[in-house]
Design a protein around this motif. Structure first.
Motif, PDB file in Angstrom:
ATOM      1  N   SER A 208       0.891  -1.173  -0.154  1.00 32.27           N
ATOM      2  CA  SER A 208       0.077   0.002   0.214  1.00 32.27           C
ATOM      3  C   SER A 208       0.834   1.180  -0.066  1.00 32.27           C
TER       4      SER A 208
ATOM      5  N   ASP B 160      -5.312  -3.727  11.101  1.00 34.72           N
ATOM      6  CA  ASP B 160      -5.358  -4.628   9.939  1.00 34.72           C
ATOM      7  C   ASP B 160      -4.622  -5.709   9.871  1.00 34.72           C
TER       8      ASP B 160
ATOM      9  N   ASP C 195       3.319  -2.977  10.504  1.00 30.76           N
ATOM     10  CA  ASP C 195       2.416  -2.279   9.512  1.00 30.76           C
ATOM     11  C   ASP C 195       1.116  -1.907  10.684  1.00 30.76           C
TER      12      ASP C 195
ATOM     13  N   SER D 208      -7.437 -14.507   7.731  1.00 31.47           N
ATOM     14  CA  SER D 208      -6.302 -14.992   6.933  1.00 31.47           C
ATOM     15  C   SER D 208      -6.055 -16.361   6.888  1.00 31.47           C
TER      16      SER D 208
ATOM     17  N   TYR E 110     -15.281  -6.109   4.074  1.00 32.22           N
ATOM     18  CA  TYR E 110     -14.106  -5.087   3.603  1.00 32.22           C
ATOM     19  C   TYR E 110     -13.247  -5.864   2.516  1.00 32.22           C
ATOM     20  N   GLU E 111     -12.958  -7.002   2.699  1.00 33.05           N
ATOM     21  CA  GLU E 111     -12.225  -7.957   1.788  1.00 33.05           C
ATOM     22  C   GLU E 111     -12.915  -8.128   0.522  1.00 33.05           C
TER      23      GLU E 111
ATOM     24  N   TYR F 210     -11.985  -4.632  -1.202  1.00 26.89           N
ATOM     25  CA  TYR F 210     -10.723  -4.834  -1.437  1.00 26.89           C
ATOM     26  C   TYR F 210     -10.158  -5.579  -2.402  1.00 26.89           C
TER      27      TYR F 210
ATOM     28  N   ARG G   3      -7.801  -6.723  -6.583  1.00 26.59           N
ATOM     29  CA  ARG G   3      -7.417  -8.085  -7.209  1.00 26.59           C
ATOM     30  C   ARG G   3      -8.594  -8.959  -7.451  1.00 26.59           C
TER      31      ARG G   3
HETATM   32  O1  LIG Z   1      -1.105  -5.095   3.643  1.00 27.31           O
HETATM   33  P1  LIG Z   1      -1.848  -4.216   3.394  1.00 27.31           P
HETATM   34  O2  LIG Z   1      -1.864  -2.988   4.634  1.00 27.31           O
HETATM   35  O3  LIG Z   1      -1.591  -3.339   2.167  1.00 27.31           O
HETATM   36  O4  LIG Z   1      -3.303  -4.930   3.476  1.00 27.31           O
HETATM   37  C1  LIG Z   1      -4.410  -4.581   2.329  1.00 27.31           C
HETATM   38  O5  LIG Z   1      -3.793  -5.708   1.324  1.00 27.31           O
HETATM   39  C2  LIG Z   1      -4.031  -7.107   1.796  1.00 27.31           C
HETATM   40  C3  LIG Z   1      -3.485  -8.071   0.774  1.00 27.31           C
HETATM   41  O6  LIG Z   1      -2.156  -7.559   0.299  1.00 27.31           O
HETATM   42  C4  LIG Z   1      -5.248  -7.639   2.205  1.00 27.31           C
HETATM   43  O7  LIG Z   1      -5.432  -8.511   2.903  1.00 27.31           O
HETATM   44  C5  LIG Z   1      -6.249  -9.743   2.339  1.00 27.31           C
HETATM   45  O8  LIG Z   1      -5.287 -10.661   1.611  1.00 27.31           O
HETATM   46  C6  LIG Z   1      -4.223 -11.324   2.305  1.00 27.31           C
HETATM   47  C7  LIG Z   1      -3.648 -12.320   1.327  1.00 27.31           C
HETATM   48  O9  LIG Z   1      -3.046 -11.609   0.371  1.00 27.31           O
HETATM   49  C8  LIG Z   1      -4.898 -12.137   3.379  1.00 27.31           C
HETATM   50  O10 LIG Z   1      -3.912 -12.789   4.157  1.00 27.31           O
HETATM   51  C9  LIG Z   1      -5.741 -11.251   4.332  1.00 27.31           C
HETATM   52  O11 LIG Z   1      -6.322 -12.031   5.298  1.00 27.31           O
HETATM   53  C10 LIG Z   1      -6.883 -10.429   3.460  1.00 27.31           C
HETATM   54  O12 LIG Z   1      -7.273  -9.671   4.277  1.00 27.31           O
HETATM   55  C11 LIG Z   1      -5.678  -6.507   3.587  1.00 27.31           C
HETATM   56  O13 LIG Z   1      -7.115  -6.926   3.588  1.00 27.31           O
HETATM   57  C12 LIG Z   1      -5.611  -4.958   2.761  1.00 27.31           C
HETATM   58  O14 LIG Z   1      -6.156  -4.280   4.028  1.00 27.31           O
END
Ligand SMILES: O=P(O)(O)O[C@H]1O[C@H](CO)[C@@H](O[C@H]2O[C@H](CO)[C@@H](O)[C@H](O)[C@H]2O)[C@H](O)[C@H]1O
Ligand SMILES: Nc1ncnc2c1ncn2[C@@H]1O[C@H](COP(=O)(O)OP(=O)(O)O)[C@@H](O)[C@H]1O
Length: 457
Positions: free
Chosen positions: A161, A331, A349, A377, A429-430, A433, A438
């Motif tokens: 991010s 997060d 983070d 996760s 949320y996911e 996202y 993706r």
């Molecule tokens: O790591 P960030 O602060 O950028 O978080 C964001 O991106 C994450 C993905 O890179 C996202 O996470 C989601 O995908 C993960 C696998 O890639 C998984 O382990 C997490 O459980 C899932 O929520 C996150 O939500 C988003 O804020």
């Protein structure tokens, strides 16, 4: 139109700087992984601050820019950019190209994403090491931690991010991309944990701040690099591929999460959530679900079932149940956990969910929210495996909760209503996202949505 322009005092970037970069940024910015306004057209830019770090009349110029990208809803987000300026770009920097400037003070020059270039990255570390004040930029360091000069930089290529540069495998500098005024939890919480003596989180060594229009902004944080670490996501996928159980690691992760929660509760204020706060919490969750169902049609059939998770929580609140709230990670997922080669877990983070307002991210919340994030996760990892491994997820989730209970004495599974509400909120949320960033991954949170909408099936 400039809002506030801060200069190094060495040379002015000139009034036409942003106008000359405008057509290039319009094309380049929306393509960046960290650009938060995807899907909404950028209609223009305004300069929030410009600081010349290396003179642009030399062979390599460097601007630190804070630029507001105009989008609907107004006023649009502010981004931190490091813009390198050269006559021509050497082939090794081709992936960093932003474009060739046609007009204005930089006409005829090439501008590029400077973090790909070792020299500008070195300038940042040197400024932190020497605690430089340049224009409105404040490079600050923990006086108790030294930074050796001359550490070689490399830009991280991971999906992020923000953007991070590793220096000599000793430090990692995270430059925040979308900038909001106020105390940033990504610096605030690790500093508080360091004071508390919590070794589960790398202690900030140095940080970059800006004072603009009397508002503080955190722009970056330097912390020790955990050498040879594997993140929890990679490790989980590796074990899944080998058909290995993740119970011992999940338990250790549960213990690490609990240690961080205990330290945060000691370091920063806690509060009790009663009827009023819980009603607000439930309203927030319901509104996020409504907005998500609006944005992602695939979610709509499950919305009524998901709402029962929130109404069950509202019912408990009406019966007089209360919960303790404290500062949390906000997060937490497997990718935010690093395992050192000696098997120690660290959490990183602490920015919280980047799309939520900063004030909301800094509110005390029930620690179950982080636990729900981790449980999601394990589910994500299991559903990314081929074939999916729901049993693996169930065992990892149970081991994680047991590990957590070993430290705090409280097993999160004894709080099923709150846990389901937070898991549901996270899955919603996911869904948003993934739809945004993706789309191929959308089935992963949607499978959880199906389960959470029908808890008895
Ligand atoms: O790591 P960030 O602060 O950028 O978080 C964001 O991106 C994450 C993905 O890179 C996202 O996470 C989601 O995908 C993960 C696998 O890639 C998984 O382990 C997490 O459980 C899932 O929520 C996150 O939500 C988003 O804020
Ligand atoms: N202290 C650290 N030691 C080693 N690697 C780290 C450290 N901090 C972050 N990383 C690596 O950098 C990546 C991005 O860091 P993170 O803080 O999650 O950034 P973002 O907020 O941009 O997602 C992590 O997934 C991890 O691989």
């Amino acid at each position: 139109m400039a809002e506030t322009v801060t200069l190094s005092g060495r040379t002015s970037p000139g009034p036409g700087l942003l106008a000359s970069l405008d057509p290039l940024l319009r094309e380049w910015l929306p393509r960046q992984r960290w650009f938060a306004g995807k899907g909404r057209p950028v209609t223009g830019f305004s300069l929030v601050a410009a600081t010349e770090l290396l003179p642009v009349d030399g062979t390599l110029g460097l601007y630190h820019l804070l630029v507001r990208a105009h989008q609907s809803p107004a006023p649009g987000d502010c981004y931190q950019l490091l813009i390198g300026v050269r006559e021509a770009l050497p082939p090794r920097l081709a992936p960093a190209l932003i474009g060739h400037v046609e007009e204005g003070p930089l006409a005829g020059r090439t501008v590029y994403e400077a973090l790909h270039d070792p020299r500008p990255a070195e300038v940042l570390l040197e400024a932190l090491r020497t605690q430089a004040h340049i224009g409105g930029l404040r490079f600050e360091r923990d006086p108790g931690q030294d930074i050796a000069p001359g550490l070689a930089p490399r830009l991280m290529t991971a999906e992020q991010s923000n953007s991070s540069v590793v220096y000599g495998d000793t430090f990692i500098l995270k430059l925040l991309r979308r900038i909001v005024p106020g105390t940033n939890p990504d610096l605030e919480l690790p500093l508080a944990l360091a004071l508390e003596g919590c070794a589960r989180v790398p202690a900030p060594t140095a940080w970059l701040r800006a004072e603009l229009a009397e508002e503080p902004y955190v722009l970056g944080v330097l912390q020790p690099f955990v050498r040879g670490a594997t993140d929890g996501w990679e490790l989980a996928l590796r074990e899944l591929r080998k058909g290995e159980d993740f119970g011992a690691e999940a338990r250790a992760l549960g213990r690490a999460t609990a240690e961080v929660h205990v330290a945060l509760a000691r370091a920063l204020p806690t509060t009790t959530l009663g009827r009023v706060q819980l009603d607000l919490l439930v309203t927030g969750m319901s509104e996020r679900l409504d907005a998500a169902a609006q944005a992602v049609p695939a979610l709509r059939p499950y919305a009524p079932g998901l709402r029962t998770a929130f109404s069950a929580l509202a019912d408990l609140a009406a019966e007089g149940h209360t919960w303790t709230a404290q500062r949390i990670h906000g997060d937490l997922h497997l990718g935010q956990c690093l395992r050192s080669p000696s098997g120690e877990w660290s959490l990183i983070d602490f920015e919280g969910e980047p799309s939520r307002p900063l004030a909301e991210r800094r509110l005390p919340q029930p620690p179950v929210r982080d636990i729900a994030g981790m449980l999601r996760s394990f589910d994500y990892a299991a559903h990314s495996a081929d074939p999916p491994a729901p049993g693996w997820a169930g065992r990892s989730r149970a081991a994680y909760c047991s590990g957590y209970a070993e430290v705090t004495g409280a097993d999160p599974r004894t709080d099923p209503v709150l846990l389901r509400a937070y898991e549901t909120d996270k899955a919603v949320y996911e869904v948003v996202y993934e739809a945004r960033h993706r789309p191929d991954w959308l089935p992963v949170p949607l499978s959880a949505v199906r389960r959470l909408a029908n808890p008895t099936t």
